[in-house]
Write an enzyme that holds these catalytic residues in place. Structure first.
Site, mmCIF file in Angstrom:
data_model
loop_
_atom_site.group_PDB
_atom_site.id
_atom_site.type_symbol
_atom_site.label_atom_id
_atom_site.label_comp_id
_atom_site.label_asym_id
_atom_site.label_seq_id
_atom_site.Cartn_x
_atom_site.Cartn_y
_atom_site.Cartn_z
ATOM 1 C CB THR A 72 -42.806 18.190 -28.203
ATOM 2 O OG1 THR A 72 -43.360 17.350 -29.219
ATOM 3 C CG2 THR A 72 -43.880 19.093 -27.642
ATOM 4 C CE LYS A 125 -34.640 14.406 -32.851
ATOM 5 N NZ LYS A 125 -34.403 15.092 -34.130
ATOM 6 C CE LYS A 130 -43.039 5.254 -32.390
ATOM 7 N NZ LYS A 130 -43.212 6.708 -32.599
ATOM 8 C CD GLU A 149 -41.628 7.807 -36.099
ATOM 9 O OE1 GLU A 149 -40.788 8.698 -35.891
ATOM 10 O OE2 GLU A 149 -42.208 7.209 -35.186
#
Ligand code: BG6
Ligand code: MG
Length: 223
Positions: free
Chosen positions: A15, A43, A145, A169
């Site tokens: 995605t 991201k 994050k 990740e």
């Protein structure tokens, strides 16, 4: 005790490319070019923080009220959800289903630590909900994050210490969060190299679950 903690976008399913397309589309409307390189910085970053970064890129950070920014973020999300319409179990990245099944066979709890508010919907579309004991609600976090809070919370939810978990990740912000709480980091490296990972692979097909557990165990006892 062990546990696996997964990011979602770009780790479980691709995605990440739809997020990029949706931000690029919004950027075009605002006269701001969001290219692939800049997209790397988005991201793992929340929806509103991503919008702020895009507006700053175009020197337009003071041009919109909070209300207008919320509308722009909603517009991006509507475009993104439209791209997700056809998403289904075939869109799991290669090796993911087999890895989740292997974890389940070994009674290793799995959790999702994603900044995405769409995570429950996406997991449902992919039909992998049952493999996860916990999904961190990103709305409940004080910091996104690269702060480690989301990974610490995920570990708590599956009843283990962050240092006992293995995190997966595809984004630098996520890897930084994993390492900041002493977790073992597996990088899913497709485009850009990830700095600071303990192991890097192109996909879950390259991972042998038992070898991975052994490497993490050796690292953990050595510390
Ligand atoms: C992260 C993605 O997982 O979730 C980011 O890497 C995205 O690109 C963020 O912006 C928030 O997602 P959503 O679905 O809540 O807009
Ligand atoms: Mg990701």
């Amino acid at each position: 005790m062990k546990g696996f903690i997964f990011d979602l976008d770009g780790v479980i399913t691709d995605t990440a490319k739809y997020h990029y397309e949706a931000w690029r589309n919004l950027g075009e409307k605002l006269g701001i070019t969001v290219d692939e390189k800049f997209n790397e910085q988005l991201k793992g970053i929340s929806r509103m923080d991503s919008l702020d970064r895009i507006l700053a890129l175009g020197n337009k950070e003071n041009e919109y009220s909070l209300y207008e920014k919320k509308q722009l973020a909603a517009e991006k999300n509507a475009y993104y959800l439209n791209l997700l319409q056809g998403l289904g179990p075939d869109d799991l990245l290669s090796g993911v289903k087999e890895f989740l099944m292997a974890a389940q066979e070994r009674n290793i709890p799995c959790a999702i630590a994603s900044a995405s508010k769409n995570a429950p919907l996406i997991l449902e579309k992919l039909d992998v909900n049952d493999y996860f004991e916990a999904i961190v609600d990103p709305a409940s976090l004080a910091k996104g994050k690269p702060h480690p809070e989301i990974f610490i919370r995920a570990a708590q939810l599956i009843g283990i210490e962050a240092t006992e978990a293995i995190g997966f990740e595809d984004a630098q912000a996520g890897v930084d969060g994993i390492k900041a709480c002493g977790m073992f980091a597996v990088g899913i490296e497709v485009d850009e190299p990830l700095i600071g990972v303990d192991i890097s692979v192109n996909s879950f097909c390259d991972l042998d679950i038992d070898k991975l557990l052994e490497i993490q165990r050796n690292r953990h006892t050595a510390q």
